[in-house]
Structures are given as structure tokens and as C-alpha cells.
Design an enzyme around this catalytic site. Structure first.
Site, mmCIF file in Angstrom:
data_model
loop_
_atom_site.group_PDB
_atom_site.id
_atom_site.type_symbol
_atom_site.label_atom_id
_atom_site.label_comp_id
_atom_site.label_asym_id
_atom_site.label_seq_id
_atom_site.Cartn_x
_atom_site.Cartn_y
_atom_site.Cartn_z
ATOM 1 N N CYS A 179 31.428 35.539 49.779
ATOM 2 C CA CYS A 179 30.789 34.577 48.887
ATOM 3 C C CYS A 179 30.295 33.403 49.737
ATOM 4 O O CYS A 179 30.411 32.243 49.333
ATOM 5 C CB CYS A 179 31.728 34.137 47.767
ATOM 6 S SG CYS A 179 33.283 33.479 48.357
ATOM 7 N N ALA A 223 42.444 41.760 48.476
ATOM 8 C CA ALA A 223 42.311 42.077 47.050
ATOM 9 C C ALA A 223 42.561 40.937 46.072
ATOM 10 O O ALA A 223 42.029 40.950 44.963
ATOM 11 C CB ALA A 223 43.241 43.233 46.717
ATOM 12 N N PRO A 270 42.554 37.510 43.875
ATOM 13 C CA PRO A 270 43.446 37.722 42.726
ATOM 14 C C PRO A 270 43.223 39.038 41.980
ATOM 15 O O PRO A 270 43.952 39.307 41.024
ATOM 16 C CB PRO A 270 43.124 36.533 41.820
ATOM 17 C CG PRO A 270 41.684 36.216 42.114
ATOM 18 C CD PRO A 270 41.500 36.510 43.585
ATOM 19 N N GLY A 271 42.233 39.825 42.371
ATOM 20 C CA GLY A 271 42.157 41.158 41.779
ATOM 21 C C GLY A 271 40.949 41.406 40.896
ATOM 22 O O GLY A 271 40.912 42.403 40.177
ATOM 23 N N SER A 272 39.944 40.506 40.939
ATOM 24 C CA SER A 272 38.792 40.763 40.063
ATOM 25 C C SER A 272 38.130 42.078 40.445
ATOM 26 O O SER A 272 37.827 42.903 39.575
ATOM 27 C CB SER A 272 37.801 39.604 40.094
ATOM 28 O OG SER A 272 37.509 39.230 41.409
HETATM 29 N N1 SAM Z 1 38.599 40.497 46.404
HETATM 30 C C1 SAM Z 1 39.211 39.369 45.716
HETATM 31 C C2 SAM Z 1 38.756 39.343 44.280
HETATM 32 O O1 SAM Z 1 37.652 39.803 44.005
HETATM 33 O O2 SAM Z 1 39.526 38.889 43.409
HETATM 34 C C3 SAM Z 1 38.870 38.068 46.429
HETATM 35 C C4 SAM Z 1 39.271 38.090 47.870
HETATM 36 S S1 SAM Z 1 39.073 36.576 48.723
HETATM 37 C C5 SAM Z 1 37.379 36.514 48.968
HETATM 38 C C6 SAM Z 1 39.687 36.965 50.276
HETATM 39 C C7 SAM Z 1 41.186 37.245 50.313
HETATM 40 O O3 SAM Z 1 41.521 37.670 51.633
HETATM 41 C C8 SAM Z 1 42.068 36.048 50.027
HETATM 42 O O4 SAM Z 1 42.918 36.358 48.966
HETATM 43 C C9 SAM Z 1 42.868 35.840 51.313
HETATM 44 O O5 SAM Z 1 44.203 35.448 51.071
HETATM 45 C C10 SAM Z 1 42.836 37.245 51.917
HETATM 46 N N2 SAM Z 1 43.000 37.315 53.380
HETATM 47 C C11 SAM Z 1 42.860 36.339 54.302
HETATM 48 N N3 SAM Z 1 43.076 36.819 55.548
HETATM 49 C C12 SAM Z 1 43.344 38.145 55.408
HETATM 50 C C13 SAM Z 1 43.664 39.188 56.314
HETATM 51 N N4 SAM Z 1 43.728 38.965 57.633
HETATM 52 N N5 SAM Z 1 43.908 40.424 55.811
HETATM 53 C C14 SAM Z 1 43.835 40.660 54.485
HETATM 54 N N6 SAM Z 1 43.527 39.715 53.572
HETATM 55 C C15 SAM Z 1 43.292 38.469 54.036
#
Ligand code: SAM
Length: 473
Positions: free
Chosen positions: A248, A127, A129-131
Site C-alpha cells: 500500500c 497476513a 489482520p486478515g482482510s
Molecule cells: N495482508 C494483511 C491484510 O490484508 O490484512 C496486511 C498485511 S500488512 C501490509 C504487513 C504485515 O506484515 C504486518 O502485519 C506486519 O506485522 C507483517 N510483517 C512485518 N515484517 C514481517 C516479516 N519479516 N515476515 C512476515 N510478516 C511481517
């Protein structure tokens, strides 16, 4: 037109893209798009303001908003002072909008498009940073339960800060490897977003160095993580529920390949849902399987991938491997709860019927009702919002509560000079103010914090960690 001069596009990456780019697209257009900085985009937070009111308010500051075709609350933005960081705009601080890249608004919209009714329980597996969490909360209108999980501890803090700023009150935060959800909460959620950790090939327009460490071995490693996460998310989905998977990045191994893994793993329980009708023009990015593979030159955006599946039947799920500690909250009842409810009414005119109150160490919390079913099944770090903590014979409201419910607490409206003083941590001299405990303060009609009313003075209670050095108003 401005271009990034130092965008790093390794040859091996370009060759890999050549091999998968649809015949209708060209490498030259792809490279040109990668070299163009992104158009600025924002999403209006309808938990705080309607799109029409926001557009009218911001037009007075010269903001020009161009609707993003797939999100009726999302806009490309042009404004007179482009150099001023958007985060310093007062309306950002008030939680009226979120800075979010246009294609990143697609996954929540895709999830909503595939649902036939408002979901009671939603999971956002990755989730921070939460966008997208804040977008989902707005789509849910703060109703039902939104479980927002993030693996990285430091990123959970940023996630919480964004939920607080935007006035989200229906969220439960947790901090796990997303692989726990299948075993811990099988067949639980009506809707799940897995916005997976990924190689980030689509983010080159934001970060010219995004591909500095590009290597096939990284793609192999991250696609294995993605497979583990999608398997678990699918197990946590109710039969009939919808899972949206997004990244992305552009390579097929992390995208179509992960969906193919899911279909192979769970067979006929997985129904592909086409995103063809999501918005006018979606067909330009549509794959044969009905996913959206968004190359940056198609909509002049970041590169993205979005796919949806529905769960048609139960699937096998392993036993959970963790033990739960004692749940530290209890439903709020008894004399001190009655006294607190009366205090909210007398001091703020607030009707506590709007809250589902729980207590921990004397502090009051508001839980989304649907969280009750999850208690005892998984460790939720922060459920709903903190309402208040004891302060002598009274209570002190928490910033979570103030930003979510403060407009119903007879707020005292500040002018811009007072608001700037308050947000930079100063007390406010106010003539003719009756001394009398805590007051909620607002600016432009939106709650910003609390102060203690003393004779001719409002003593600042703006949380220290939020105090600004300087402001743009
Ligand atoms: N959904 C977020 C947004 O829209 O603001 C962006 C998420 S980013 C693409 C992916 C996130 O997954 C990162 O914050 C990362 O720290 C987290 N992450 C990495 N490995 C993970 C895991 N095994 N389980 C859950 N989250 C994980």
C-alpha cells in the site's frame, strides 16, 4: 465534499511523487485525492451468505451497495446511520461482512485471475489482520490449505479472531519472519500472496499522519526486507505456481524495484504475468511490465501496487537453519474418538465425516487434509480449527467450530432481545426447554455460540473475551 484539513504531505515526498507520476496524472489531483477521506467499503463473506441474500437483507436497513469493479463480493457502502461504527452492526458480529478498503481487495483477485485451477495449497506470507486471508479463504470456499503467517505476535491474535468470526476452517496459522518459507517449504505452494510490510504512502487518506516519519532511509530499509521476503516466497512456490506481490505504498523502490530484484535474482525462472485483463478499467493503472500502480486519484481509493509472477523453473534454496520440536497432535482414533463422534451425532445431529479429526491433550481439532504434507517440515501454531474439549463425561464445543460448522448442529434460533442478552454475557430464561447438555445458538440463521440447557434456562457459554459491553440491536 469533506476534506481532511490536517493531511501531512512533506515536500520531499511530493517531489519524489512528481518524479514518478505518469504524465497522464496531475499533482493537483493527487493532493486533492490525498485530502479526501476514503469511501467506506466492505466485502461480503460468502462463506456465510450469498451476495444476493446479503444485499436483500441490508436493503431493508437502508444500506446502498455500489459494486467495486474488481471484486464481485466488494461494495462501496452508504447507510442511514453513518456514525454507528460498522464493527457494532450485528451482521459484522455474525461474520457476514468484512470492512476492507476497495484497493486492498485487488491482490487476492489478481492471484485468482492468474490461476488456471483451484489451488490446493496457498500461502499468505504477511497476513494480519486478515482482510486478504479471509478473502482468500472465501475464494477457496474453505477447501484446500491456506497457510497464514504473521511475524507480530499481537497481530496473530487479531488475525485468529477475524478468521474465527468469518468461519474460516481451512487455515493454518504460523508466526515467523516470512523469510523462512523458502528454506523450510521449497516448491510447496500453488499460489502465494506477499502483501508486504511497506512504507504505507498509499494510506494517507485513512491516516492523515501516515507520512509524519517519511524518509528515504526508511524506504531503503524496508525495501531490503521486501527483497528478502519475495526471494523466499518465490522459492516456496511450486513450478507453475503464481506469486502476487502487493504493497500500500507508491514509491517505485518498494514496488517495481522489488520485482526487478526478483527478476535479477532468479532470471528466466521468473515470468511476469500482466494484470491488464483483471477488470474493466485496469489499463488506467497498468505499468509497462503489466503491474497495477494505483494512484489514489485513479479509482478514488487508497494508493496500492499489485504485481504477479509465475515460476517457470526450480531455483536454488538454502538449507533450513531451524530445528523442529515434537509435533504435539496425533490423528484421532480409538474409543474416546468413537465416543466423541457419537456425541456429535446424538447431541447435535452433526456428521463427523465432514471433519479430519486430530487430538491434543484430549482436545479435538479439525485439520485441512492438505496440512498433512507440511507436518514435520515447519512449526504450525494453529492448524485448522479447535472442535471441542472434554468437559466431565461430555465435551464442550469450541467457538472456532461453532462459527464454522454450527449451522449444521441443529441450532436454536434466538430473537434479537435474546441475542443481545447472550452476546453481552447474560443467561437466557427460556420456558419449556428440555434440560439436556450443550446447545448451539443462532441469530438471523447464523451460529453465534453455545449454551448449556438447564431447566428453563440457557446458561451462557459465550467466550468471555468476546462478550460485548453494548450492542447496536
Ligand atoms: N495482508 C494483511 C491484510 O490484508 O490484512 C496486511 C498485511 S500488512 C501490509 C504487513 C504485515 O506484515 C504486518 O502485519 C506486519 O506485522 C507483517 N510483517 C512485518 N515484517 C514481517 C516479516 N519479516 N515476515 C512476515 N510478516 C511481517
Amino acid at each position: 465534499m469533506s476534506v481532511h484539513t490536517k493531511v501531512y504531505l512533506p515536500d520531499a515526498f511530493l517531489s519524489a511523487m512528481d518524479a514518478i507520476m505518469p504524465a497522464s496524472l496531475s499533482r493537483d489531483d493527487f493532493v486533492a485525492a490525498c485530502q479526501r477521506p476514503l469511501r467506506r467499503a466492505i466485502r461480503v463473506n460468502t462463506l456465510k451468505i450469498s451476495v444476493a441474500d446479503f444485499a436483500e437483507q441490508m436493503a431493508q436497513k437502508g444500506w446502498q451497495l455500489e459494486t467495486i469493479p474488481w471484486c464481485d463480493t466488494g461494495f462501496w457502502l452508504q447507510r442511514p446511520d453513518e456514525d454507528l461504527p460498522l464493527g457494532n452492526e450485528p451482521e459484522h458480529l455474525l461474520g457476514l461482512f468484512y470492512v476492507q478498503e476497495a484497493s486492498s481487495m485487488l491482490p487476492p483477485q489478481a492471484l485468482w485471475h492468474c490461476l488456471s485451477e483451484a489451488p490446493a495449497k496457498v500461502l499468505d506470507v504477511a497476513a494480519a489482520p486478515g482482510s486478504k486471508t479471509t478473502q482468500l479463504a472465501a475464494l477457496m470456499n474453505n477447501q484446500g490449505l491456506l497457510v497464514a503467517n504473521e511475524y507480530s505476535g499481537s497481530r496473530v491474535k487479531v488475525l485468529h479472531a477475524n478468521l474465527q468470526r468469518l468461519g474460516v476452517s481451512n487455515c493454518a496459522l504460523c508466526h515467523f519472519d516470512g523469510k523462512v518459507f523458502g528454506p523450510a517449504l521449497p516448491d510447496t505452494f500453488d499460489a502465494i500472496l506477499l502483501d508486504a510490510p511497506c512504507g504505507g504512502e498509499g494510506t494517507i487518506r485513512k491516516d492523515p499522519d501516515a507520512l509524519k516519519d517519511w524518509a528515504q532511509s526508511h524506504i531503503d530499509a524496508i525495501s531490503e526486507v521486501q527483497q528478502g521476503l519475495i526471494e523466499s516466497a518465490f522459492q516456496a512456490l511450486k513450478v507453475g505456481g503464481v506469486l502476487v506481490y502487493s504493497t500500500c505504498t507508491l514509491n517505485t523502490q518498494e514496488n517495481q524495484g522489488v520485482l526487478a530484484f526478483l527478476a535479477a535474482r532468479f532470471g528466466e525462472a521468473v515470468e511476469r504475468v500482466s494484470l491488464e485483463g483483471l477488470f474493466d478499467g485496469a489499463e488506467q493503472a497498468l505499468t509497462e511490465q503489466g503491474e497495477l500502480h494505483i494512484w489514489p486519484q485513479i479509482y478514488d481509493s487508497e494508493g496500492f501496487f499489485v504485481a504477479a509472477v509465475r515460476k517457470l523453473a526450480k531455483v536454488d534454496v538454502p538449507e533450513p537453519s531451524f530445528r523442529l520440536g515434537k509435533f504435539p497432535y496425533t490423528p484421532a482414533k480409538g474409543k474416546d474418538t468413537q465416543a466423541f463422534i457419537q456425541y456429535l451425532k446424538d447431541q447435535f445431529g452433526f456428521d463427523a465425516k465432514l471433519l479430519n479429526l486430530w487430538q491434543r491433550d484430549g482436545d479435538f481439532w479439525h485439520f485441512p487434509e492438505e496440512a498433512n504434507d507440511l507436518i514435520g517440515r515447519v512449526r504450525l501454531d494453529r492448524i485448522g480449527i479447535k472442535v471441542a474439549e472434554p468437559a466431565g463425561k461430555e465435551w464442550k464445543l469450541h467457538q472456532d467450530f461453532v462459527l464454522a460448522f454450527g449451522s449444521q448442529c441443529r441450532p436454536l434460533e434466538l430473537d434479537s432481545a435474546q441475542a443481545a442478552d447472550y452476546l453481552t454475557g447474560k443467561d437466557l430464561a427460556v420456558d419449556g426447554l428440555a434440560a439436556g447438555g450443550e446447545r448451539v445458538l443462532s441469530y438471523q440463521g447464523h451460529p453465534i455460540g453455545t449454551a448449556k440447557a438447564l431447566k428453563n434456562k440457557l446458561k451462557n457459554r459465550f467466550p468471555r473475551e468476546l462478550v460485548k459491553d453494548k450492542l447496536a440491536f
